[in-house]
Design a protein around this motif. Sequence first.
Motif, PDB file in Angstrom:
ATOM      1  N   ARG A  23      53.459  76.430  33.250  1.00  0.00           N
ATOM      2  CA  ARG A  23      52.977  76.458  34.507  1.00  0.00           C
ATOM      3  C   ARG A  23      54.137  76.647  35.616  1.00  0.00           C
ATOM      4  O   ARG A  23      54.148  77.320  36.720  1.00  0.00           O
ATOM      5  CB  ARG A  23      52.546  75.062  35.254  1.00  0.00           C
ATOM      6  CG  ARG A  23      50.817  75.032  34.282  1.00  0.00           C
ATOM      7  CD  ARG A  23      50.026  73.781  34.976  1.00  0.00           C
ATOM      8  NE  ARG A  23      51.004  72.439  34.749  1.00  0.00           N
ATOM      9  CZ  ARG A  23      50.298  71.943  33.457  1.00  0.00           C
ATOM     10  NH1 ARG A  23      49.765  72.503  32.734  1.00  0.00           N
ATOM     11  NH2 ARG A  23      50.910  70.861  33.390  1.00  0.00           N
ATOM     12  N   VAL A  26      54.839  80.409  35.356  1.00  0.00           N
ATOM     13  CA  VAL A  26      54.106  81.225  36.190  1.00  0.00           C
ATOM     14  C   VAL A  26      54.439  81.251  37.745  1.00  0.00           C
ATOM     15  O   VAL A  26      54.438  81.980  38.352  1.00  0.00           O
ATOM     16  CB  VAL A  26      52.651  80.688  35.997  1.00  0.00           C
ATOM     17  CG1 VAL A  26      51.590  81.284  36.942  1.00  0.00           C
ATOM     18  CG2 VAL A  26      52.141  80.851  34.396  1.00  0.00           C
ATOM     19  N   SER A  30      55.236  84.318  39.875  1.00  0.00           N
ATOM     20  CA  SER A  30      54.512  84.884  41.315  1.00  0.00           C
ATOM     21  C   SER A  30      55.509  84.943  42.246  1.00  0.00           C
ATOM     22  O   SER A  30      55.022  85.524  43.468  1.00  0.00           O
ATOM     23  CB  SER A  30      53.584  83.397  41.437  1.00  0.00           C
ATOM     24  OG  SER A  30      54.332  82.450  41.938  1.00  0.00           O
ATOM     25  N   VAL A  36      49.907  87.990  38.258  1.00  0.00           N
ATOM     26  CA  VAL A  36      50.416  87.346  37.178  1.00  0.00           C
ATOM     27  C   VAL A  36      49.351  87.109  36.212  1.00  0.00           C
ATOM     28  O   VAL A  36      48.436  86.520  36.351  1.00  0.00           O
ATOM     29  CB  VAL A  36      51.112  86.065  37.338  1.00  0.00           C
ATOM     30  CG1 VAL A  36      51.634  85.498  36.148  1.00  0.00           C
ATOM     31  CG2 VAL A  36      51.990  86.096  38.449  1.00  0.00           C
ATOM     32  N   ASP A  37      49.804  87.922  34.821  1.00  0.00           N
ATOM     33  CA  ASP A  37      48.947  87.592  33.500  1.00  0.00           C
ATOM     34  C   ASP A  37      49.488  86.765  32.964  1.00  0.00           C
ATOM     35  O   ASP A  37      50.700  86.500  32.753  1.00  0.00           O
ATOM     36  CB  ASP A  37      48.450  89.022  33.152  1.00  0.00           C
ATOM     37  CG  ASP A  37      47.863  89.903  33.614  1.00  0.00           C
ATOM     38  OD1 ASP A  37      47.091  89.589  34.719  1.00  0.00           O
ATOM     39  OD2 ASP A  37      47.814  91.048  33.107  1.00  0.00           O
ATOM     40  N   LEU A  38      48.526  85.951  32.006  1.00  0.00           N
ATOM     41  CA  LEU A  38      48.976  84.852  31.208  1.00  0.00           C
ATOM     42  C   LEU A  38      48.590  85.278  29.893  1.00  0.00           C
ATOM     43  O   LEU A  38      47.423  85.362  29.742  1.00  0.00           O
ATOM     44  CB  LEU A  38      48.611  83.609  31.666  1.00  0.00           C
ATOM     45  CG  LEU A  38      48.979  82.343  31.065  1.00  0.00           C
ATOM     46  CD1 LEU A  38      50.519  81.955  30.932  1.00  0.00           C
ATOM     47  CD2 LEU A  38      48.198  80.918  31.316  1.00  0.00           C
ATOM     48  N   SER A  56      47.800  81.247  40.822  1.00  0.00           N
ATOM     49  CA  SER A  56      48.564  82.160  40.833  1.00  0.00           C
ATOM     50  C   SER A  56      48.220  83.232  39.696  1.00  0.00           C
ATOM     51  O   SER A  56      48.899  84.142  39.615  1.00  0.00           O
ATOM     52  CB  SER A  56      50.066  81.833  40.946  1.00  0.00           C
ATOM     53  OG  SER A  56      50.492  81.473  42.035  1.00  0.00           O
ATOM     54  N   VAL A  57      47.426  82.810  38.715  1.00  0.00           N
ATOM     55  CA  VAL A  57      47.269  83.438  37.536  1.00  0.00           C
ATOM     56  C   VAL A  57      46.142  84.253  37.812  1.00  0.00           C
ATOM     57  O   VAL A  57      45.041  84.189  38.385  1.00  0.00           O
ATOM     58  CB  VAL A  57      46.911  82.861  36.342  1.00  0.00           C
ATOM     59  CG1 VAL A  57      46.411  83.615  35.053  1.00  0.00           C
ATOM     60  CG2 VAL A  57      47.968  82.005  35.702  1.00  0.00           C
ATOM     61  N   SER A  58      46.205  85.885  37.761  1.00  0.00           N
ATOM     62  CA  SER A  58      45.168  86.572  37.905  1.00  0.00           C
ATOM     63  C   SER A  58      44.373  86.825  36.581  1.00  0.00           C
ATOM     64  O   SER A  58      42.997  86.688  36.491  1.00  0.00           O
ATOM     65  CB  SER A  58      45.555  88.158  38.348  1.00  0.00           C
ATOM     66  OG  SER A  58      46.542  87.777  39.314  1.00  0.00           O
ATOM     67  N   VAL A  60      43.769  85.894  32.228  1.00  0.00           N
ATOM     68  CA  VAL A  60      44.100  85.405  31.034  1.00  0.00           C
ATOM     69  C   VAL A  60      43.943  86.067  29.861  1.00  0.00           C
ATOM     70  O   VAL A  60      42.503  86.493  29.900  1.00  0.00           O
ATOM     71  CB  VAL A  60      43.615  83.773  31.029  1.00  0.00           C
ATOM     72  CG1 VAL A  60      43.762  83.413  29.620  1.00  0.00           C
ATOM     73  CG2 VAL A  60      44.117  82.969  32.234  1.00  0.00           C
ATOM     74  N   ALA A 165      40.925  81.944  37.338  1.00  0.00           N
ATOM     75  CA  ALA A 165      41.539  83.413  36.948  1.00  0.00           C
ATOM     76  C   ALA A 165      40.134  84.322  36.019  1.00  0.00           C
ATOM     77  O   ALA A 165      39.552  83.395  35.231  1.00  0.00           O
ATOM     78  CB  ALA A 165      42.646  83.327  36.275  1.00  0.00           C
TER      79      ALA A 165
END
Lengths: 315, 251
Positions: A23, A26, A30, A36-38, A56-58, A60, A165
């Motif tokens: 996290r 991430v 950001s 941001v992809d994870l 903040s994750v767009s 996954v 996300a």
Amino acid sequence: MSNAMKIIVMAEHEDGLITSATRKTVNCASQISSEVDLLILGNNTDLEEQAIQIDSVSNVLVVQDETFNQQLSAIMAPIISDLTSGYDCLLLPSTTFGRDLAPRVSVLKDVCQITDIMEVLSPRVFKRPIYAGNAIETIEVPDGQMIVATVRPASFKELGTSNQASLSSLEMPNIDLPNHTRFLGVSSEKTERPDLQVASIVISGGRGVGSAENFEILYQLADKLGASVGASRAAVDAGYVSNDMQVGQTGKIISPDLYFAFGISGAIQHVAGIKDSGTIVAINKDPDAPIFEIADIGIVADLFEFIPEFLAKLD
Amino acid sequence: MDKILVCIKRVVDYNIKIRIKPDESGVITEGVKMSINPFDEIALEEALRVKESGNANEVIIVSIGPDDCQQQLRTGLAMGADRAILIQHDHIIEPLKVAKLLHKIVEQENPGLILLGKQAIDDDCNQTGQMLAELCSYPQATFASELTVNENSLKVIREVDQGLETLEVDLPAIVTTDLRMNEPRYVKLPDIMKAKKKPMDVMDANDFEISLEPSIKVISVTPPPPRESGIMLDGVDQLFVALKDKGLINE
Ligand SMILES: Cc1cc2nc3c(=O)[nH]c(=O)nc-3n(C[C@H](O)[C@H](O)[C@H](O)COP(=O)(O)OP(=O)(O)OC[C@H]3O[C@@H](n4cnc5c(N)ncnc54)[C@H](O)[C@@H]3O)c2cc1C
Ligand SMILES: Nc1ncnc2c1ncn2[C@@H]1O[C@H](COP(=O)(O)O)[C@@H](O)[C@H]1O
């Protein structure tokens, strides 16, 4: 932010939980790009649930496969390299997991890697510590060159988890995977105390504590304060505590709000691991101990007298 | 196995308090005590022990850097390495390129085991061993604190954030060492004399057809932000007040 970079973070997970270091990574991502992809390589659908909630994750991206029951770098690297084609930036947490893995991926991308981003100045300009944090390097990755980097968790705050996300399941890429590495097991001292890298208070002991038995009073104090317990290398080498408790350049780098050093002299390699702490309190019986030069609060005292008094005061 | 290759970096001695160049271009290394990177000394010690236990025939050490690296290589030879290779280059080389040069040496020598430090204490990169492993398509065991050599494989205990992990890797393999693996031996005077006669191969890094130009630009090297100077207190009561004032403990 100038022409948004396509950025992806490689998630670290442990016992079915996405780590706090992920996290924090991430968070760093950001600051480089708004999208941001994870990426998760796992074998447990609960991980996806946790991942989509991280702020903040767009997107996954997840590959579920039993291959990932063990997280072996030589196997994951070619898969990550394959799945991240088209990205401008790949970040991993600078934990033993990320440090083991990132260099293999950067070879497959044929780019130089950055270790330990501690600050983002612009999407291609970063600060990182060298010489155990005694110098800070500001570096720039030229336009058009992919960034592969690890992120120093102690330098970034953990993000919240109130996000939703989007989620895409990916197929396992069709590549030949090596079979030269076998995982035989991991042993860790299980404790109820908070994790060193997450705890807001850390109590550390050094050679001055004298024995494994003597560490008991540090544990008592830690439990009173809801703190985690760490140690200097000398204390680990002497067998007082296990290796996963070592704090410093070659141990864990931590940033609690409050750090106590009991019987620790303050060698630069130890200090490298605690510099980001909010308040450092040092208790040492030697008034000339170098730890007093960096401590916010220093007390010259014998720890065996000091801690019982402290405990009594907390009762 | 026949050969073990150990990679040795020349670095500012770990006891030295470093100084930064006034023009912020780097850290002063001229006139400063230089040593073998402590992790590499441990790697060499481990290689020597494997050889002494009859599991290898030859220990080769390699260093990439300026001509002065010969000093550290001579120390390594005095510790007991059989021969040394210097890949000479006067400028800083990034880990990926170090790994590419080392890969060429691996192709030449075909060692059964390659030992490196887990990190160099100057750049603190922690990259080279893993990169070399990927370049060679070899298995890796990083942060190793214990190593057992079997017929065609190694059992390695690794110091990871969770505790101690055990891996088994097939040979040839790459291992990077952590501090608790062993305690390196002291070099004795007669060994220093003997080391003078051991072979040292000097090559030029430019002859390897690998681009050594930095790919990442170093804009500046500066001191870390100083911590505000602290206070000395007397005893538990004063500490309690101070911590409560800061809101760090409640009661
Ligand atoms: C490459 C490298 C990497 C390293 N990485 C790390 C690292 O990650 N982490 C780390 O910690 N070290 C690391 N070290 C080791 C470091 O250099 C020091 O040796 C180590 O930190 C010393 O530990 P210490 O302070 O507990 O012991 P010491 O230096 O022996 O200090 C003990 C202190 O306890 C005090 N004391 C003794 N009795 C009492 C008492 N009853 N009450 C109060 N005070 C007392 C003494 O006055 C003394 O100051 C590294 C070294 C190298 C070369
Ligand atoms: N210039 C070099 N010459 C020889 N070995 C090196 C060199 N640079 C790095 N290494 C090896 O790679 C390890 C890790 O270095 P680094 O990736 O820079 O932290 C070191 O401990 C050495 O064993």
